[in-house]
Scaffold this motif. Structure first.
Motif, PDB file in Angstrom:
ATOM      1  N   LEU A   1      38.258  44.464  41.574  1.00  0.00           N
ATOM      2  CA  LEU A   1      37.352  43.682  40.732  1.00  0.00           C
ATOM      3  C   LEU A   1      38.106  43.051  39.567  1.00  0.00           C
ATOM      4  O   LEU A   1      37.827  41.902  39.185  1.00  0.00           O
ATOM      5  N   ASN A   2      39.068  43.760  39.007  1.00  0.00           N
ATOM      6  CA  ASN A   2      39.874  43.188  37.935  1.00  0.00           C
ATOM      7  C   ASN A   2      40.729  42.027  38.440  1.00  0.00           C
ATOM      8  O   ASN A   2      40.906  41.017  37.741  1.00  0.00           O
ATOM      9  N   ALA A   3      41.252  42.153  39.649  1.00  0.00           N
ATOM     10  CA  ALA A   3      42.018  41.047  40.236  1.00  0.00           C
ATOM     11  C   ALA A   3      41.123  39.830  40.443  1.00  0.00           C
ATOM     12  O   ALA A   3      41.534  38.692  40.170  1.00  0.00           O
ATOM     13  N   MET A   4      39.908  40.069  40.913  1.00  0.00           N
ATOM     14  CA  MET A   4      38.969  38.963  41.106  1.00  0.00           C
ATOM     15  C   MET A   4      38.584  38.324  39.771  1.00  0.00           C
ATOM     16  O   MET A   4      38.294  37.120  39.712  1.00  0.00           O
TER      17      MET A   4
ATOM     18  N   ALA B   1      42.280  34.033  44.376  1.00  0.00           N
ATOM     19  CA  ALA B   1      42.518  33.700  45.777  1.00  0.00           C
ATOM     20  C   ALA B   1      42.874  34.953  46.565  1.00  0.00           C
ATOM     21  O   ALA B   1      43.545  35.854  46.062  1.00  0.00           O
ATOM     22  N   LEU B   2      42.432  34.965  47.809  1.00  0.00           N
ATOM     23  CA  LEU B   2      42.713  36.050  48.755  1.00  0.00           C
ATOM     24  C   LEU B   2      43.457  35.462  49.940  1.00  0.00           C
ATOM     25  O   LEU B   2      43.026  34.463  50.515  1.00  0.00           O
TER      26      LEU B   2
ATOM     27  N   GLY C   1      45.040  37.219  39.494  1.00  0.00           N
ATOM     28  CA  GLY C   1      44.035  36.515  40.293  1.00  0.00           C
ATOM     29  C   GLY C   1      44.403  36.376  41.753  1.00  0.00           C
ATOM     30  O   GLY C   1      43.928  35.464  42.427  1.00  0.00           O
ATOM     31  N   ILE C   2      45.225  37.294  42.250  1.00  0.00           N
ATOM     32  CA  ILE C   2      45.675  37.255  43.646  1.00  0.00           C
ATOM     33  C   ILE C   2      45.317  38.564  44.338  1.00  0.00           C
ATOM     34  O   ILE C   2      45.543  39.658  43.798  1.00  0.00           O
ATOM     35  N   LEU C   3      44.743  38.432  45.549  1.00  0.00           N
ATOM     36  CA  LEU C   3      44.545  39.564  46.450  1.00  0.00           C
ATOM     37  C   LEU C   3      45.249  39.195  47.747  1.00  0.00           C
ATOM     38  O   LEU C   3      44.951  38.149  48.354  1.00  0.00           O
ATOM     39  N   LEU C   4      46.204  39.993  48.165  1.00  0.00           N
ATOM     40  CA  LEU C   4      46.942  39.700  49.385  1.00  0.00           C
ATOM     41  C   LEU C   4      46.074  39.992  50.611  1.00  0.00           C
ATOM     42  O   LEU C   4      45.357  40.992  50.667  1.00  0.00           O
ATOM     43  N   GLY C   5      46.148  39.101  51.584  1.00  0.00           N
ATOM     44  CA  GLY C   5      45.392  39.258  52.815  1.00  0.00           C
ATOM     45  C   GLY C   5      45.909  38.270  53.836  1.00  0.00           C
ATOM     46  O   GLY C   5      47.018  37.734  53.691  1.00  0.00           O
ATOM     47  N   ALA C   6      45.116  37.998  54.852  1.00  0.00           N
ATOM     48  CA  ALA C   6      45.532  37.095  55.920  1.00  0.00           C
ATOM     49  C   ALA C   6      44.593  35.900  56.016  1.00  0.00           C
ATOM     50  O   ALA C   6      43.542  35.853  55.382  1.00  0.00           O
ATOM     51  N   ASP C   7      44.992  34.939  56.838  1.00  0.00           N
ATOM     52  CA  ASP C   7      44.188  33.738  57.046  1.00  0.00           C
ATOM     53  C   ASP C   7      42.807  34.068  57.611  1.00  0.00           C
ATOM     54  O   ASP C   7      41.825  33.385  57.319  1.00  0.00           O
TER      55      ASP C   7
END
Length: 335
Positions: A10-13, A272-273, A307-313
């Motif tokens: 939530l803090n990243a968001m 962004a994720l 403001g970054i969450l690592l993930g995939a396409d």
């Protein structure tokens, strides 16, 4: 006191400083997720729930996208049988106690009552257009041609049907947060292709319902994610969604050729994720540990850590080794 994983996400968001960049990946639990029907076969829902909980318990992800295999279709005989725009327009809103609402809320609640305090949970919802495409018996390309043919036949009839379906999706989004306790929704949509492939048609026919669903979600939660879906190479103009009100955006950086740092400019610097490709040929699935770690560092060097969450396409192959996902998490903690 250390942040919980939920607080971290939530803090990243919220674009606050975080001790490490969180990450999250997901995959389908049924072989034919597009056409599976948990209403016709309740055992499918039980299988998905068991698989989802096994993944959460076994991997302990930073956050959870609640997969909805078996619940993709809208529970309306009028929509399922429709082959003309006039038939589609016969759709009527679902009753408040329809199993389409109740079964999904109950499913989500089974996950949140076990893990909702420790991890953020985002329930997967599709827009009206994607929902209709999934209900078409043929391939997705055929389904898209069918849907756009209906718009060409009678645009007003399709708009009326979208309004009904979107209203029910908005109700579901609100109830999932308030009754099932999910953190927010993960809302999937994509540009249309073929006839009327321009923004004016999209803004008139598709966008109003999509924005209504997001309004309902935002009334219930500050934490929702927009997924601009590049499934099977579907190309999107991501700027079509620059005015969509949502906390965090996930798009297919590989398909669109728009890395996180560039895409965030389109969305006014919002969180962004993503960052990783989701195909078997991509480094997340096929690279060595050193290559996965190097790609994690490269993404964060370009995109930053706020403001970054690592993930995939999009969804990753369901036979991926979970250890690979942990390589990303560990590398992000050291970056």
């Amino acid at each position: 006191m250390a942040e919980s994983k939920k607080e971290l996400v939530l803090n990243a968001m919220d674009k606050k400083p975080v001790p490490r960049v969180p990450s999250g990946f997901w995959f389908h639990f049924l072989d034919d997720a597009l056409h599976a029907d948990a209403f016709a076969e309740p055992k499918l829902n039980a299988r998905v729930l068991e698989s989802e909980l096994r993944y959460i318990d076994g991997f302990r992800p930073d956050f959870v996208k609640i997969m909805t295999d078996g619940f993709f279709a809208y529970r309306s005989p009028a929509v399922r049988k429709a082959r003309t725009a006039a038939e589609l327009a016969r759709v009527r809103p679902l009753a408040e106690d329809d199993p389409w609402f109740e079964r999904q809320i109950a499913y989500a609640k089974e996950i949140t009552k076990r893990h909702g305090d420790e991890v953020a949970t985002f329930y997967n919802l599709f827009c009206a257009g994607t929902t209709l495409k999934f209900m078409y018996p043929g391939a997705l390309t055929e389904a898209e041609d069918f849907l756009l043919g209906l718009i060409h036949e009678d645009k007003e009839a399709v708009k009326a049907a979208f309004a009904v379906i979107s209203a029910d999706l908005a109700t579901l989004a609100r109830r999932l947060v308030k009754e099932a306790g999910v953190t927010g929704i993960y809302f999937s949509l994509q540009n249309h292709r073929g006839f009327g492939h321009d923004r004016s048609v999209y803004d008139e026919v598709f966008a109003p319902g999509e924005k209504e669903i997001l309004r309902a979600a935002n009334e219930a939660s500050d934490y929702n994610i927009l997924h601009i879906c590049g499934y099977e190479g579907h190309h999107n103009k991501i700027d079509w969604y620059a005015d969509y009100d949502v906390k965090t955006i996930n798009w297919a950086v590989g398909v669109e050729g728009v890395p996180l740092e560039e895409g965030r400019k389109v969305f006014g610097g919002r969180a962004a994720l993503g960052g990783f490709g989701n195909l078997p040929s991509d480094v997340l699935y096929s690279g060595s540990r050193a290559e996965v770690e190097a790609e994690t560092r490269r993404i964060l060097e370009k995109a930053g850590r706020t403001g970054i969450l690592l993930g995939a396409d999009c969804t990753v192959p369901n036979d991926i080794d979970w250890q690979r996902l942990d390589w990303v998490r560990a590398a992000a903690a050291e970056a």
